[in-house]
Design a protein around this motif. Sequence first.
Motif, PDB file in Angstrom:
ATOM      1  N   GLN A  14       0.873  -1.299  -0.028  1.00  0.00           N
ATOM      2  CA  GLN A  14       0.094  -0.183   0.185  1.00  0.00           C
ATOM      3  C   GLN A  14       1.275   1.388  -0.403  1.00  0.00           C
ATOM      4  O   GLN A  14       0.194   2.066  -0.699  1.00  0.00           O
ATOM      5  N   ARG A  69       1.792   2.510  -3.334  1.00  0.00           N
ATOM      6  CA  ARG A  69       1.531   2.890  -4.931  1.00  0.00           C
ATOM      7  C   ARG A  69       0.918   4.457  -4.414  1.00  0.00           C
ATOM      8  O   ARG A  69       0.336   5.256  -5.076  1.00  0.00           O
ATOM      9  N   GLN A  70       1.419   4.591  -2.731  1.00  0.00           N
ATOM     10  CA  GLN A  70       1.205   6.145  -2.312  1.00  0.00           C
ATOM     11  C   GLN A  70       2.303   6.846  -2.583  1.00  0.00           C
ATOM     12  O   GLN A  70       2.334   7.796  -2.181  1.00  0.00           O
TER      13      GLN A  70
END
Length: 1712
Positions: free
Chosen positions: A1042, A1045-1046
């Motif tokens: 995650q 992705r950021q």
Amino acid sequence: MAVAELYTQYNRVWIPDPEEVWKSAEIAKDYRVGDKVLRLLLEDGTELDYSVDPESLPPLRNPDILVGENDLTALSYLHEPAVLHNLRIRFAESKLIYTYSGIILVAMNPYKQLPIYGDAIIHAYSGQNMGDMDPHIFAVAEEAYKQMVRNNKNQSIIVSGESGAGKTVSARYAMRYFATVSKSSTNAHVEDKVLASNPITEAVGNAKTTRNDNSSRFGKYTEISFDERNQIIGANMRTYLLEKSRVVFQSENERNYHIFYQLCASAQQSEFKHLKLGSAEEFNYTRMGGSTIIEGVNDRANMIETQKTFTLLGFKEDFQMDVFKILAAILHLGNVQIIAVGNERSAVSEDDSHLEVFCELLGLESGRVAQWLCNRKIITNSETVVKPMTRSQAINARDALAKKIYAQLFDFIVERINQALQFSGKQHTFIGVLDIYGFETFDANSFEQFCINYANEKLQQQFNLHVFKLEQEEYMKEDIPWTLIDFYDNQTVIDLIEAKMGILELLDEECLLPHGTDENWLQKLYNNFVNKNSLFEKPRMSNTSFIIQHFADKVEYKCEGFLEKNRDTVYDMLVEILRASKFHLCANFFQENPVPSSPFGSAITVKSAKPVIKPNNKHFRSTVGSKFRSSLYLLMETLNATMPHYVRCIKPNDEKLPFEFDSKRIVQQLRACGVLETIRISAQSYPSRWTYIEFYSRFGILMTKQELSFSDKKEVCKVILHRLVQDSNQYQFGKTKIFFRAGQVAYLEKLRLDKLRQGCVVIQKHIRGWLQRKKFLRERRAALIIQQYFRGQQTVRKAVTATALKEAWAAIIIQKYCRAYLVRNLYQLIRVAAITIQAYTRGFLARRRYRKMLEEHKAVILQKYARAWLVRRRFQNIRRFVINIQLTYRVQRLQKKLEDQNRENHGLVEKLTSLAALQAGDVEKIQKLESELDRAATHRQNYEEKGKRYKASVEEKLAKLQKRNSELEIQKEQIQLKLQEKTEELKEKMDNLTKQLFDDVQKEERQRILLEKSFELKTQDYEKQIRFLKEEMKALKDEKMQLQRQLEGERVTSDGLKGEVARLSKQAKKISEFEKEIELLQTQKIDVEKHVQSQKREMREKMSEITRQLLESYDIEDVRSRLSPEDLEHLNEDGELWFAYEGLKKATRILESHLQSQKDCYEKEIEALNFKVVHLNQEINHLQKLFREENDINESIRHEVTRLTSENMMIPDFKQQIAELEKQKQDLEIRLNEQAENMKGKPEELSNQLNHNQEEEGTQRKTVEAPNEMHTKEKEKLMDNIQETQEASEHLRRRFETESEVKSSFRQEASRLTVEHRDLEEVLDMKDRVIKKLQDQVKTLTKTIEKANDVHLSSGPKEYLGMLEYKREDEAKLIQNLILDLKPRGVVVNMIPGLPAHILFMCVRYADSLNDANMLKSLMNSTINGIKQVVKEFMKNNSLRQNKNCLNNFDLSEYRQILSDVAIRIYHQFIIVMENNIQPIIVPGMLEYESLQGISGLKPTGFRKRSSSIDDTDAYTMTSILQQLSYFYSTMCQNGLDPEIVRQAVKQLFFLIGAVTLNSLFLRKDMCSCRKGMQIRCNISYLEEWLKDKNLQNSLARETLEALSQAAWLLQVKKTTDSDAKEIYERCTSLSAVQIIKILNSYTPIDDFEKRVTSSFVRKVQALLNSREDSSHLMLDTNYLFQVTFPFTPSPHALEMIQIPSSFKLGFLNRL
């Protein structure tokens, strides 16, 4: 003796009677040879002139003493009326249903449930010889089982009899006996399965008939298989000639097979509703007999029982339902209505509901079934013709189909039962039980009766041959010449039936003909056998029957139906329809080549001895007759290959009334079953057979005085028989028995009775004469006295007047005063003389008594000194002897231990050399001692010269010596006071030093334990935290995706993260600095280890120096007296004292030899001197010796004080070294703390937690919750840190992997540091062990010093705490020596009962004092396990000292319950062992042995035992029982068993004695006599005397014999009047009603002077007993155990005073 001579007056005979068959009559007049009439007196008092033929006189009646015998062959007169009367007496009066007739057991059906078949009865007969107990089916079964076990030969029990005689029940009981006595050890429950086969076969093969409610309508041979251990492994069943006609026809008051009625009774249940059944009245096949219910039978409950047995045999519900479907189909088939269509045709409606149900259940087409029930197909060579059948033919076809289906189902069920009873192992032996129909004859006899009687002819032939064979073997065994006995051979009848062109073959031949009829077959029989065979006859008034003369009776057979029943055919089309059934079970029944369902197809292993006749074609083999003949051949071959045993069941009446005796019916059955034939064969030879001992004891009264003087009893028997019986043909002498012709025993009994009667008359004559003479003398004396007084009165009245009376009175007064004066003078003269004599006499006696007292007083003084001197001398000798033995024994023990240690220390050469130097010093000391002994010898010579001088001047020196003695005593007291003061000062100093040392050591030990615990807690916390971090790392990896992705939206914050990365890299550089510091710690650890080793070497050297100084300072004798073997083991671990003790041993021997020679010289010297001079010399020598010993002791004490003070100076050095070690330990801990503080960064929280935990440990963990709170706080901190890392990870993008690697490496470093910390802790543990070893050595030294002080300072006795110190590693050895290996031997064990328990409790107290729960739990568990392995309310009675011995820290209540259970288990096993030892002795000793000699309680029965029934029991007596009880009692007392438990065990044994004796009495009719009651009462008195002798009257053991005592009283009491019955009712309270009636019925007179108990009296007693509500069981439960209670008995021994014997081998325990 001629037979006619027996027909004398008062003898009784039997004459025929139309009602009772035979009736008794008494001869009223002696019979003379040639008389045509015999004058008889009937029992009703009428006289009868009975016409007789000299060749056939009426049979004589046996004496009453011989009536009621267990064996019919024991009767003297053997004939039909004697047998019938004996059976009547046993059955109707004594209520005994079993009787032997040679090898046959005759069983009468009582038509009543009797309590004689329980497990207690089975166990009573188990192991007994046949004939020892009353006749019983169990006795026959036991005989068969015993012969199978003993001879490894197969056995058979043949049970026969007519319907209703009880064959099925007898066979069932025999099988139950085998199942009980041969229980297998597996869990297969084979026995239960074998027994479960009976209810199933009875349900499908038994039915109600007019004669029996449960009649077996088939023959059955059950073969029970046994393995090599004689345990049941399986069974196999064969069936014979099922009565199929009963399925479709029953006579009036009869029923079909039970299974149909059970099924109808359960029709409304849910699982049977699909069968569409109703009540039994709704079906033709179940209502023909008119009686569908049997009184007292619940068909529905029996159905449940049948289903249970199906399940027990492994038949699933599907199989059961298939069977029930076929049975229901048969019932519906019987209700199919066949309608006549004209005269030649018949039809079945297709709408018939029962036909539809029949076809539905069996999966058939209803149309085809309806068609072929009324038509048949005839196939010829040219065409096939369908021929319609009449209604009667169609009904026959329907019934034949039903019979066929049921027969196939019956065979199938039997086959499945055999499969369920199959076994995988190898059959070793088997016992077959044959339950087969007996001889039958009815008003109308058909094919079934013909086959049954044919089978009985074969069985009778086999029986006759077997009986003849046994008789021949008996004669040959006894060397008796025997001649061929004429017996009935029925081979001609068998040939008539089964031979070529016999009845069966002609029947099969007629069946082959298409148009064969019964009439044609009968005509062939007439042509072949009438007037050609005497056994075949044609009735005069009938052309449709024939008569055969069977062995039992003539039987007329109706030929109607013979062919049809023999063919047993079903039309082919019906078979094909059933073969095509959709119901698999029905289809399998009618396959072309089915697997033979008959169980005698392949299961038989017995091969024929001769070839069986095999017919030629298929049709011939398929007839019922040929099948039955083949199966019968096979059965006979099996029976011939086994040892047979016979049971003949008799039906006593046709009305099924209990214990009703119908003589006509019974005689008919006795003739039919072969019993009378056995009697006839026995009567032709020598039926009565007595052993020589029995004959001698019974007829000894007939012997003359000269004959009784012979020593050989066998020769005496021969002489008396030659004298009494002139005809030598009437008896024969065998090796062990005397054989008598029929009637000879009765003749001898008559002679015996006449002799007894003559003796009774003589006794009565003398007693009556004595009584009359006594009465006459009493009356004569009374008459004389009356006459004397009467005549005196007359004389007085004539002679006395008034003047004469006055003169006489005056003369009397003058005489009175004159005589008084003379007597008074004489009295005074005698009184003065007597006083003078008394004064002189008393003075003389007083002087003599004074001289005697003076002499005795002087003698006592002399004896006092002489005895004191003798006692002292004896005591000194004994003390020297004991000391020598103790020294040698201890030296030997020390030598052995030192040798073992020396073998283990081969490498210590330097120490051995030093010890050699020590030995040289010891040798010098010994030489010094020898020189001192030489000086002592010269000194002794000087003393001898001085002794001669003392003889002249002893009186002068006496005063000087006394003064000197007083001075010495004063000096002695002063020296003792000084010595005590010095020793007390030394002891106080030593106690203070040792206490300080022990306190320091214990403090260090506690600190070390706290550190260990804290370290364990820290390591656990670390491990938890590491696991938690690993889990969080996994979560971080999951969030990594995650975060990537950021990554695009978070680039702005990357610059700020670079600074954090730089900081982390700096922290990573610090890790290398930590590694260097860890290396420094490792080097410091190595230095510490080296330092510790060097200190250890120094301490060892110091310890060896101390030991050497001690050994040099102590004298050899002082060392020997002070040191115990345990101390020597501690001080001499490396073997330093080896040579020291060798020298000590030599010195001891030299000293002993010198002391012995010196003692001899002194003894000679003392004997030469005067007693007073000797006494004074001893005092002088003793005082001088004491003075020298005082000086020696003072010198030795000075030396020891100086050396002990020097040794005590070493103790501060030890403490200083321990303190230095502790400082090093603290330095190491400080360094560890500093290293942990230097760690920064992410693991900062972990180091803070470590420091916090160490601070908490410094306060010694005041509370237990603190670590838990710390853990929760640290967990919260870690959670905050994890959240911070999660927030930081949100900003990480490109450098995330680098940071994770840094974290993992950091954690690895932290774990490595923890490992290093553990290593340092191990170093500290090693140092602690060194300290502990030093402490042990200091303890050893202090113990040695304390013992030295105890010896030399004569301090008071040591006070022990009542505890034993032991080590955990010695726990197994403790249990092994005290529990597993301990034997009840040794004086100490016998002196202190329960000594091992006291020792274990002292160890428990030690564990309790340490407050060590694990140690206590381990000891308790080991103790309980040890007790279990050997056997596969407490405070109020304690003293104050015992209350102090209670545990302080632990509660052992849970172990108390476990130990209580184990104790109960031990008690029960102990009781079982005692019962097993005493049980074989009880019956021979209590019942069979005659305690009262000359009062024989038994009457010889003449029973002929089987060849295998050898009396192999030992001749036990009442003394054997008492000796066994005494052995048990002494064993219990010697092992210290509590008196209350001893009383309970004795009570249990007495109950067993009473129960076993009473049970045997119930089963032995020959024991129920008045004289046997006297014997039993006498034996009970012996047991009571034993109880009194052992002081066990309050054990309640006497009450357990109350039932036996009452039974003995019942045998002796009078049993005639109503008052007798009432007394029996009131006295026999411990006996149940069943038991009282059994004893009364079994009461057997020993001779004719006693009378039997009448039936009316028994009924009176029974009427009184009906009000009782007691048990209906006959036998007492010998396995009953009284409840045991273990009383609390406070121990009389103080724990602190207990000494452990050396035999326990518990030297590793230390008393505290």
